[in-house]
Design a protein around this motif. Structure first.
Motif, PDB file in Angstrom:
ATOM      1  N   CYS A  57      -1.799   5.739  -4.127  1.00 14.32           N
ATOM      2  CA  CYS A  57      -2.825   4.935  -4.795  1.00 14.32           C
ATOM      3  C   CYS A  57      -2.396   4.683  -6.233  1.00 14.32           C
ATOM      4  CB  CYS A  57      -4.161   5.672  -4.773  1.00 14.32           C
ATOM      5  SG  CYS A  57      -5.393   4.947  -5.868  1.00 14.32           S
ATOM      6  N   ASN A  58      -2.593   3.455  -6.687  1.00 15.49           N
ATOM      7  CA  ASN A  58      -2.171   3.062  -8.040  1.00 15.49           C
ATOM      8  C   ASN A  58      -3.225   3.354  -9.108  1.00 15.49           C
ATOM      9  OD1 ASN A  58       0.476   1.237  -7.811  1.00 15.49           O
ATOM     10  ND2 ASN A  58      -0.763   1.008  -5.984  1.00 15.49           N
ATOM     11  N   ALA A  63      -9.986  -2.080 -10.079  1.00 13.54           N
ATOM     12  CA  ALA A  63      -9.818  -1.629  -8.692  1.00 13.54           C
ATOM     13  C   ALA A  63     -10.716  -2.391  -7.720  1.00 13.54           C
ATOM     14  CB  ALA A  63     -10.105  -0.139  -8.600  1.00 13.54           C
ATOM     15  N   VAL A  82      -9.277   7.036  -9.710  1.00  5.87           N
ATOM     16  CA  VAL A  82     -10.183   6.461  -8.720  1.00  5.87           C
ATOM     17  C   VAL A  82     -10.435   7.492  -7.624  1.00  5.87           C
ATOM     18  CG1 VAL A  82     -10.478   4.623  -7.010  1.00  5.87           C
ATOM     19  CG2 VAL A  82      -9.357   4.128  -9.191  1.00  5.87           C
ATOM     20  N   PRO A 100      -4.728  -3.828  -1.681  1.00  6.87           N
ATOM     21  CA  PRO A 100      -3.515  -4.577  -1.324  1.00  6.87           C
ATOM     22  C   PRO A 100      -2.346  -3.656  -1.000  1.00  6.87           C
ATOM     23  CG  PRO A 100      -4.253  -5.125  -3.566  1.00  6.87           C
ATOM     24  CD  PRO A 100      -5.131  -4.026  -3.074  1.00  6.87           C
ATOM     25  N   LYS A 114      -7.958   9.333   0.057  1.00  5.57           N
ATOM     26  CA  LYS A 114      -6.774   8.788  -0.600  1.00  5.57           C
ATOM     27  C   LYS A 114      -6.301   9.730  -1.686  1.00  5.57           C
ATOM     28  CE  LYS A 114      -8.056   6.019  -4.357  1.00  5.57           C
ATOM     29  NZ  LYS A 114      -7.921   7.131  -5.246  1.00  5.57           N
TER      30      LYS A 114
HETATM   31  S1  SF4 Z   1      -6.975  -0.773  -4.868  1.00  6.17           S
HETATM   32 FE1  SF4 Z   1      -7.985   1.226  -5.021  1.00  6.17          FE
HETATM   33  S2  SF4 Z   1      -7.062   2.488  -3.411  1.00  6.17           S
HETATM   34 FE2  SF4 Z   1      -5.755   0.691  -3.686  1.00  6.17          FE
HETATM   35  S3  SF4 Z   1      -4.207   1.353  -5.133  1.00  6.17           S
HETATM   36 FE3  SF4 Z   1      -5.808   0.414  -6.368  1.00  6.17          FE
HETATM   37  S4  SF4 Z   1      -7.204   2.093  -6.928  1.00  6.17           S
HETATM   38 FE4  SF4 Z   1      -5.877   2.845  -5.271  1.00  6.17          FE
END
Ligand code: SF4
Ligand code: SF4
Lengths: 177, 313
Positions: A57-58, A63, A82, A100, A114
């Protein structure tokens, strides 16, 4: 405070220790993973180039998973991490469809799970399990607002990229190239 | 050559090798929601236009489909939740950014309104209906007095519901095929055409059938226009959307989309509607069933194909 991670694609050897460390540390159910290693091969033999990336997860600043969550189960805590609150999550899957990077998965118990940047370790001053275990020390973790943190220093020194920046998610997982 | 592999072997259920988190209950629910929205929209519209007696089926009888469709749709939606015991969390908050959140509230309003509307017209089917309890009778008198306001609520929330079934998908920028704002009006149009088709199927009055055949024909035309518009938008957009459109332009969903949705669901019933209006006698059941089928297939194809479409790395 703004936590971030940088992964050195030049140092990673693709051993997948980070994946196993995460599964053990976080009790990830068997058959699932919160992080994974991608190998990109470019060119034709003998002119080949390989890039190895340990992905997760980024912890996006913008988000989409948090925006689309109908109950607020997906949320951002101090430090920009997150998280999902299991007892608020109805398991609708909207956040899974909205990511994504496909970084989320439905936990067999019903809620969505996650990467948490190992917030339980970070709060105790430790590094995330994947960072701590990496045999080539290719991952850097820390606070972007602190200019002396490992991650700030390495991002100043090296060139880097993020994944799919055009999706507008403002990722906080950097790849040193 | 550019080859990308997950060498640590990621096989997360319902996520790999490509997303398949939403199964048949979701498209079924989107179809039933759209159908209910269409039916209630016409009921409210013709009631407010004072045509209650001319278009009796549309205003008084066909709306009975709505609460049934909505209840089945909601049950399907509930069935697809993976953490069912916590579903009530949906109704502890309203999050405007999340279509699923305000959609859940919209459904609550429209379902309640549809039940009240049907209760007010229950004597269409059971002429000797008696509410038995006094408070129910009082409620009936109350709502009869405010029927006009109720019709307005139904009209507005029917439109919101119809659009919502599309926005629910179009809000996902992670799935390029869904990520087009045309989807809102397109799903609304598809729901309205399904509603009109249901009225044509149910009505025994020739004048009413002709009117709704005409309406159906116009909406089918609008749908076709929006579909062309959608592909133009995709093809003029970024590589990810060009590839997403490719799923329908030679890719794995090409046949189902063009044959079931466009030809069988829009063009054939459209031509039959036209023939009917030109004076040929076409059994109403054929175009009606085809439109309903096309509308259902449209949801299935879109929900499934959208989950295959993704960003390139
Ligand atoms: S969209 Fe949400 S789950 Fe996906 S990488 Fe970003 S923070 Fe993480
Ligand atoms: S699955 Fe859970 S966390 Fe994800 S959007 Fe639905 S309620 Fe929120």
């Amino acid at each position: 405070m703004r936590y971030a991670m940088a992964v050195d694609t030049k140092k990673c050897v693709g051993c997948s220790d980070c994946v196993v460390a995460c599964q053990t540390e976080n009790n990830v159910p068997i058959g699932y993973c919160r992080d994974w290693v991608v190998e990109v091969m470019d060119g034709t033999y003998p002119q080949l180039e390989i890039e190895l990336r340990s992905e997760r997860c980024n912890h996006c600043e913008n988000a989409p998973c948090v925006r689309c969550c109908p109950t607020g189960a997906s949320h951002i805590v101090d430090g920009g991490i997150v998280l999902v609150t299991p007892n608020k999550c109805i398991g609708c899957g909207a956040c899974i469809a909205s990511c994504p990077y496909d970084a989320r998965y439905p936990h067999p118990k019903g809620y969505v799970d996650k990467c948490t940047f190992c917030i339980h370790r970070v709060n105790q001053g430790m590094k995330p399990a994947c960072v701590a275990v990496c045999p080539t020390k290719c991952m850097y973790f820390g606070d972007l607002d602190d200019p002396n943190s490992e991650v700030s220093v390495v991002l100043k020194k090296r060139k880097y990229k993020t994944l799919i920046p055009e999706a507008g998610t403002k990722p906080h997982l950097y790849f040193l190239i | 050559m550019n080859e990308e592999l997950i060498i640590s072997g990621r096989e997360n259920l319902m996520v790999d090798p490509h997303l398949h988190i939403w199964h048949w209950p979701i498209p079924l629910y989107l179809f039933l929601g759209g159908l209910a929205a269409g039916v209630l929209f016409f009921a409210a519209l013709y009631y407010l236009m004072g045509k209650e007696n001319e278009y009796r089926s549309a205003v008084r009888r066909v709306p009975f489909i709505a609460p049934i469709a909505l209840v089945i749709g909601l049950a399907a939606l509930f069935y697809d939740l993976r953490h069912k015991a916590f579903f009530w969390q949906l109704y502890t908050t309203i999050r405007i950014e999340s279509p699923m959140s305000w959609g859940a509230w919209t459904l609550l309003v429209i379902t309640t309104a549809s039940f009240i509307w049907c209760a007010l017209h229950i004597r269409e089917f059971f002429p000797n209906w008696d509410w038995k309890y006094n408070w129910l009778k009082e409620l009936e008198t109350f709502f009869s007095k405010y029927k006009k306001q109720l019709a307005w609520v139904m009209l507005i929330f029917a439109i919101i519901t119809g659009v919502y079934t599309g926005i629910l998908l179009s809000a996902f920028n992670a799935r390029p095929l869904w990520n087009t704002s045309v989807l809102g009006p397109l799903f609304l149009a598809s729901g309205l055409s399904a509603g009109a088709a249901a009225i044509v199927l149910a009505s025994k009055n020739r004048e009413e059938r002709l009117l709704f055949t005409k309406i159906d024909l116009i909406i089918l035309g609008v749908e076709l226009f929006l579909i062309v518009h959608m592909f133009m938008g995709f093809l003029a957009s970024t590589q990810v959307q060009i590839e997403a459109a490719g799923l329908f332009l030679g890719g794995e969903y090409t046949m189902v989309f063009w044959i079931f949705v466009v030809v069988i669901g829009i063009i054939i019933p459209g031509v039959l509607d036209l023939m009917e209006l030109r004076g040929r006698h076409i059994p109403a059941i054929i175009p009606g069933v085809l439109v309903l089928f096309g509308s259902l297939m449209f949801r299935f194809v879109f929900v499934f194909a959208g989950q295959v479409s993704r960003w390139l790395y």
